[in-house]
Design an enzyme around this catalytic site. Structure first.
Site, PDB file in Angstrom:
ATOM      1  N   ASN A 100       3.355  32.292  11.470  1.00  0.00           N
ATOM      2  CA  ASN A 100       3.862  31.756  10.206  1.00  0.00           C
ATOM      3  C   ASN A 100       5.337  32.117  10.060  1.00  0.00           C
ATOM      4  O   ASN A 100       5.772  33.140  10.585  1.00  0.00           O
ATOM      5  CB  ASN A 100       3.074  32.364   9.030  1.00  0.00           C
ATOM      6  CG  ASN A 100       3.143  33.883   9.037  1.00  0.00           C
ATOM      7  OD1 ASN A 100       2.451  34.537   9.817  1.00  0.00           O
ATOM      8  ND2 ASN A 100       3.991  34.437   8.204  1.00  0.00           N
TER       9      ASN A 100
ATOM     10  N   SER B  58       1.266  46.051  13.276  1.00  0.00           N
ATOM     11  CA  SER B  58       0.598  46.791  14.367  1.00  0.00           C
ATOM     12  C   SER B  58       1.598  47.085  15.486  1.00  0.00           C
ATOM     13  O   SER B  58       2.804  47.103  15.261  1.00  0.00           O
ATOM     14  CB  SER B  58      -0.575  45.954  14.910  1.00  0.00           C
ATOM     15  OG  SER B  58      -0.112  44.792  15.569  1.00  0.00           O
TER      16      SER B  58
HETATM   17  N1  HPA Z   1       4.006  39.610   7.981  1.00  0.00           N
HETATM   18  C1  HPA Z   1       3.363  40.704   8.446  1.00  0.00           C
HETATM   19  N2  HPA Z   1       2.379  40.643   9.329  1.00  0.00           N
HETATM   20  C2  HPA Z   1       2.022  39.426   9.782  1.00  0.00           C
HETATM   21  C3  HPA Z   1       2.642  38.258   9.342  1.00  0.00           C
HETATM   22  C4  HPA Z   1       3.687  38.361   8.377  1.00  0.00           C
HETATM   23  O1  HPA Z   1       4.294  37.365   7.939  1.00  0.00           O
HETATM   24  N3  HPA Z   1       2.044  37.205   9.980  1.00  0.00           N
HETATM   25  C5  HPA Z   1       1.090  37.750  10.795  1.00  0.00           C
HETATM   26  N4  HPA Z   1       1.080  39.092  10.673  1.00  0.00           N
END
Ligand code: HPA
Length: 273
Positions: A236, A213
């Site tokens: 993450n 986004s």
């Molecule tokens: N990749 C792409 N979009 C995301 C990620 C990701 O690891 N984590 C949260 N949005």
């Protein structure tokens, strides 16, 4: 005037008719951050479905609600839920909300998102100020015939994320004890997460975080002359950074865990605008 600018005007008029006007700042709330909208005082709430031409946001964790309310003495227009490119919306729809924010004469916007950490120094749950972005979505929200009413045909992008607002956010982070990372956000189309090879490639390109986004909204906001601030929650480690698969539930859980700190940062920034 075009059909698109007509629709923007109709949506903005409908919101004005409900008392939505005079916001000092708009804020787009990423996955898991909807709680911020709940915390606004003296609030006017408008479900997206009640706004003409407004695209529906379908992803789990997004409410689909516009709220105008007060935080730290400022009038804030909070957008809980956004339309994503990966849902199949054209980028003109993805950025429709931002166009309406511009039509309502809101002078600045804070864009928030959940992102994967490419920079191996980033802890899960860290907050990252976006210094700049790399748009790898494969398209641009300004593609089209070009309408002078929307802004310049070839708008400058040398300072998408306002130096002033980044400095202010850095001060707020330091004074309230909220650690803040800085980095480059690479925007991808999604919805599949990236492969480890893609993440290694993005790292070589200079990216620190990856998400689906923000870049289109930032481009449109700059074309309209708004001041932009971007903040990512690193939910993450990106694919291959650690030896574990990615899943959306984990993204949402981490976003929920750091929500309190994220909201504290946003309130601090808004109070000093
Ligand atoms: N990749 C792409 N979009 C995301 C990620 C990701 O690891 N984590 C949260 N949005």
């Amino acid at each position: 005037m075009s059909l698109y600018t007509d629709r923007i005007a109709v949506a903005a008029d409908a919101l004005r008719a409900r008392g939505v006007a005079g916001a000092d700042v708009a804020i787009v709330l990423g996955s898991g951050l909807g709680a911020f909208a709940e915390s606004l005082a003296d609030a006017i709430r408008v479900p997206y479905a009640a706004i003409p031409h407004w695209p529906a946001a379908k992803v789990v964790g997004h409410a689909g609600l516009l709220v105008l309310g007060t935080v730290a003495g400022r009038r804030v227009l909070a957008l809980s839920g956004r339309a994503h490119f990966y849902e199949g919306h054209p980028l003109t729809d993805v950025t429709f909300a931002m166009r309406v924010v511009g039509a309502l004469d809101v002078p600045r916007v804070i864009l928030t998102n959940a992102a994967g950490g490419i920079n191996t120094r980033f802890a899960t749950g860290a907050l990252m100020l976006i210094d700049d972005h790399i748009n790898l979505m494969g398209s641009n929200p300004l593609v089209g015939p070009g309408d002078p009413a929307l802004g310049a045909r070839f708008p400058d992008m040398t300072e998408v994320y306002s130096r002033r607002l980044r400095a202010l956010a850095t001060e707020v982070g330091a004074s309230s004890g909220i650690p803040l990372e800085h980095g480059i956000y690479v925007a991808v189309h999604g919805p599949s997460y990236e492969t480890p090879a893609e993440i290694r490639a993005f790292r070589v390109l200079g990216a620190d975080a990856v998400g689906m986004s923000t870049a289109p909204e930032a481009i449109v906001a700059r074309q309209m002359g708004l001041e932009v601030l971007g903040v990512s929650c690193i939910t993450n480690p990106a694919a291959g950074v650690v030896d574990a698969p990615l899943n959306h539930d984990e993204v949402m859980a981490v976003a929920a865990r750091v929500r309190g700190q994220f909201i504290q940062l946003l309130e601090g920034i808004i109070g000093r605008l």
